[in-house]
Design a protein around this motif. Structure first.
Motif, short mmCIF file in Angstrom:
data_model
loop_
_atom_site.label_atom_id
_atom_site.label_comp_id
_atom_site.label_asym_id
_atom_site.label_seq_id
_atom_site.Cartn_x
_atom_site.Cartn_y
_atom_site.Cartn_z
N UNK A 96 -0.91 1.47 4.64
CA UNK A 96 0.03 2.15 3.75
C UNK A 96 0.66 1.16 2.79
N UNK A 97 0.66 1.51 1.52
CA UNK A 97 1.35 0.71 0.52
C UNK A 97 2.77 1.23 0.42
N UNK A 98 3.73 0.31 0.51
CA UNK A 98 5.15 0.64 0.44
C UNK A 98 5.74 -0.10 -0.75
N UNK A 99 6.53 0.61 -1.55
CA UNK A 99 7.19 0.00 -2.70
C UNK A 99 8.66 0.40 -2.64
N UNK A 100 9.52 -0.57 -2.33
CA UNK A 100 10.94 -0.27 -2.18
C UNK A 100 11.73 -0.54 -3.45
N UNK A 101 11.19 -1.37 -4.34
CA UNK A 101 11.91 -1.74 -5.55
C UNK A 101 11.61 -0.76 -6.68
N UNK A 102 12.63 -0.12 -7.27
CA UNK A 102 12.40 0.88 -8.32
C UNK A 102 11.66 0.32 -9.54
N UNK A 103 11.93 -0.92 -9.90
CA UNK A 103 11.25 -1.51 -11.07
C UNK A 103 9.76 -1.67 -10.79
N UNK A 104 9.41 -2.06 -9.59
CA UNK A 104 7.99 -2.19 -9.21
C UNK A 104 7.36 -0.80 -9.14
N UNK A 105 8.06 0.16 -8.58
CA UNK A 105 7.53 1.52 -8.45
C UNK A 105 7.23 2.14 -9.81
N UNK A 106 7.96 1.73 -10.83
CA UNK A 106 7.81 2.33 -12.16
C UNK A 106 6.67 1.72 -12.99
N UNK A 107 6.08 0.61 -12.53
CA UNK A 107 4.98 -0.01 -13.27
C UNK A 107 3.86 1.01 -13.45
N UNK A 108 3.29 1.07 -14.65
CA UNK A 108 2.21 2.02 -14.96
C UNK A 108 0.86 1.33 -14.77
N UNK A 109 -0.07 2.01 -14.10
CA UNK A 109 -1.40 1.46 -13.85
C UNK A 109 -2.47 2.48 -14.24
N UNK A 110 -3.62 1.95 -14.59
CA UNK A 110 -4.79 2.79 -14.90
C UNK A 110 -6.02 2.14 -14.31
N UNK A 111 -6.98 2.94 -13.93
CA UNK A 111 -8.23 2.42 -13.41
C UNK A 111 -8.82 3.34 -12.36
N UNK A 112 -9.92 2.91 -11.81
CA UNK A 112 -10.58 3.65 -10.74
C UNK A 112 -10.61 2.75 -9.52
N UNK A 113 -10.12 3.26 -8.40
CA UNK A 113 -10.01 2.50 -7.17
C UNK A 113 -10.81 3.20 -6.09
N UNK A 114 -11.56 2.44 -5.32
CA UNK A 114 -12.29 3.00 -4.19
C UNK A 114 -11.29 3.49 -3.16
N UNK A 115 -11.39 4.73 -2.75
CA UNK A 115 -10.49 5.28 -1.73
C UNK A 115 -10.59 4.43 -0.46
N UNK A 116 -9.47 4.17 0.16
CA UNK A 116 -9.45 3.38 1.38
C UNK A 116 -9.33 1.88 1.15
N UNK A 117 -9.30 1.46 -0.10
CA UNK A 117 -9.21 0.03 -0.44
C UNK A 117 -7.80 -0.36 -0.88
N UNK A 118 -6.83 0.03 -0.09
CA UNK A 118 -5.43 -0.23 -0.44
C UNK A 118 -5.12 -1.71 -0.54
N UNK A 119 -5.66 -2.51 0.36
CA UNK A 119 -5.37 -3.94 0.35
C UNK A 119 -5.90 -4.60 -0.92
N UNK A 120 -7.11 -4.25 -1.31
CA UNK A 120 -7.70 -4.81 -2.53
C UNK A 120 -6.90 -4.38 -3.76
N UNK A 121 -6.52 -3.12 -3.79
CA UNK A 121 -5.71 -2.60 -4.89
C UNK A 121 -4.39 -3.36 -4.98
#
Length: 84
Positions: free
Chosen positions: A33-58
């Motif tokens: 599970x990816x956890x983001x507690x900081x609001x500034x980090x949570x607000x970062x915008x991302x784009x791309x295609x990620x392989x499902x289940x590859x949370x650590x690599x992402x």
């Protein structure tokens, strides 16, 4: 349409998505599970295609791109935090 096609291929399609929403989408298909507690980090915008289940690599790629830290307090938890 791209999101449906990506889902069928086992991928998560992100298009100008907040990091918080991207984490939520990836968390549905991963034991880690990816956890983001900081609001500034949570607000970062991302784009791309990620392989499902590859949370650590992402998380590593996002951390490197945006100068964040990856903290692993438990085997199945990945925390994205502001960099130093």
């Amino acid at each position: 349409m791209a999101q449906v096609t990506a889902w069928e291929a086992g991928e998560v399609s992100l298009a100008n998505t907040s990091l918080a929403d991207a984490a939520a989408q990836l968390n549905r298909s991963s034991r880690q599970r990816i956890v983001i507690a900081d609001p500034a980090v949570a607000a970062i915008r991302v784009s791309g295609i990620v392989q499902a289940g590859e949370s650590a690599s992402f998380a590593q790629a996002v951390a490197k791109t945006y100068g964040l830290r990856v903290v692993r307090p438990a085997r199945d938890v990945i925390v994205l935090a502001p960099g130093r």
